[in-house]
Write a protein that holds these residues in place. Structure first.
Motif, PDB file in Angstrom:
ATOM      1  N   LEU A 177      78.812  -4.590  68.570  1.00  0.00           N
ATOM      2  CA  LEU A 177      78.416  -4.191  70.042  1.00  0.00           C
ATOM      3  C   LEU A 177      78.156  -5.505  70.938  1.00  0.00           C
ATOM      4  N   SER A 178      78.190  -5.208  72.049  1.00  0.00           N
ATOM      5  CA  SER A 178      77.723  -6.451  73.016  1.00  0.00           C
ATOM      6  C   SER A 178      76.329  -6.188  73.171  1.00  0.00           C
ATOM      7  N   THR A 179      75.758  -7.201  73.751  1.00  0.00           N
ATOM      8  CA  THR A 179      74.221  -7.190  74.025  1.00  0.00           C
ATOM      9  C   THR A 179      73.613  -5.994  75.050  1.00  0.00           C
ATOM     10  N   ALA A 180      74.631  -5.850  75.877  1.00  0.00           N
ATOM     11  CA  ALA A 180      74.140  -4.793  76.671  1.00  0.00           C
ATOM     12  C   ALA A 180      74.348  -3.389  76.051  1.00  0.00           C
ATOM     13  N   GLU A 181      75.549  -3.159  75.239  1.00  0.00           N
ATOM     14  CA  GLU A 181      75.511  -2.002  74.312  1.00  0.00           C
ATOM     15  C   GLU A 181      74.238  -1.932  73.218  1.00  0.00           C
ATOM     16  N   ARG A 182      74.056  -2.847  72.803  1.00  0.00           N
ATOM     17  CA  ARG A 182      72.840  -2.984  71.765  1.00  0.00           C
ATOM     18  C   ARG A 182      71.675  -2.344  72.505  1.00  0.00           C
ATOM     19  N   ASP A 207      69.917  -5.149  65.997  1.00  0.00           N
ATOM     20  CA  ASP A 207      69.999  -6.611  66.261  1.00  0.00           C
ATOM     21  C   ASP A 207      71.170  -7.146  65.490  1.00  0.00           C
ATOM     22  N   GLU A 238      76.879  -6.835  65.231  1.00  0.00           N
ATOM     23  CA  GLU A 238      77.818  -7.778  65.974  1.00  0.00           C
ATOM     24  C   GLU A 238      79.060  -7.136  66.697  1.00  0.00           C
TER      25      GLU A 238
END
Length: 234
Positions: free
Chosen positions: A216-221, A211, A214
């Protein structure tokens, strides 16, 4: 300076909760009658109904109050630098609370009890989750976080329930440490610092940090989290 109605209600509520807790401690929930509580708190019985509704409402309020105090005291303690030792300490404190407050413990763990979703109960579970997450971030967790939380919580509730069903003289105190250590051993990987631990503990550790990734994008995370969960649950 005069007190307003809110201040008066707060003081009355505090007096009733303290009176009820004393009655429960000395005589169990059977001692918690409207007349006894009202007399001990120096109020009229209708005031009880106005503030708490009924006996069940008062029982829930007493348990919530005692649990909230316990959680507040536990959170005020200086955490141990070793996250595994901090989990051991938290487990032992919770068990001690249950054994010292059997009536409150029974109300808390009644099947379908609204206290399971009370602020104090949720705060207590959040504290347990934080302790387990710290072990995960250290790369020392061998079981997925939520499963670890459930196992540790179940072991604590189970041993308290078992002990409370026995006369004090028949309680084997060594069982407390044995149960605690068995639960923690089931979720903690003591070889995690070496390659012998395999990929699972590393996947759990990375999942605990994801989490904050940072870069990574939200989708990548989310995608990476799904892959890591699959590895953990293999």
């Amino acid at each position: 300076m005069t007190m307003d109605a809110t201040d008066t209600d707060t003081d009355t509520r505090r007096a009733v909760l303290d009176a009820a807790a004393e009655l429960i401690a000395s005589g169990g929930t059977a001692a918690l009658t409207t007349r006894a509580v009202a007399a001990k708190a120096a109020i009229q019985p209708p005031t009880l109904y106005r503030i708490f509704g009924d006996k069940r409402g008062l029982l829930d309020a007493v348990a919530q109050d005692r649990l909230a105090r316990f959680v507040a005291e536990k959170e005020a303690d200086q955490p141990h630098p070793d996250p595994v030792e901090e989990l051991r300490r938290g487990w032992s404190r919770y068990v001690a609370f249950g054994l010292e407050n059997p009536e409150v413990f029974a109300i808390m763990n009644e099947i379908g009890s609204p206290l399971a979703q009370s602020p104090a109960s949720l705060a207590g579970m959040a504290a347990l989750r934080r302790r387990v997450a710290q072990i995960a971030r250290a790369g020392r967790l061998r079981v997925a976080e939520e499963r670890s939380v459930a196992l540790v919580h179940a072991s604590a509730v189970g041993i308290v329930t078992t002990f409370l069903a026995l006369p004090p003289e028949e309680r084997d105190e060594q069982m407390l440490a044995l149960t605690r250590d068995a639960a923690i051993a089931a979720i903690v990987d003591e070889t995690a610092a070496s390659q012998a631990s395999g990929p699972v503990s590393h996947a759990i550790a990375l999942r605990a940090h994801i989490d904050n990734a940072e870069a990574l994008s939200t989708a990548e995370r989310a995608l990476l989290g799904e892959w890591l969960e699959r590895l953990v649950e293999r």
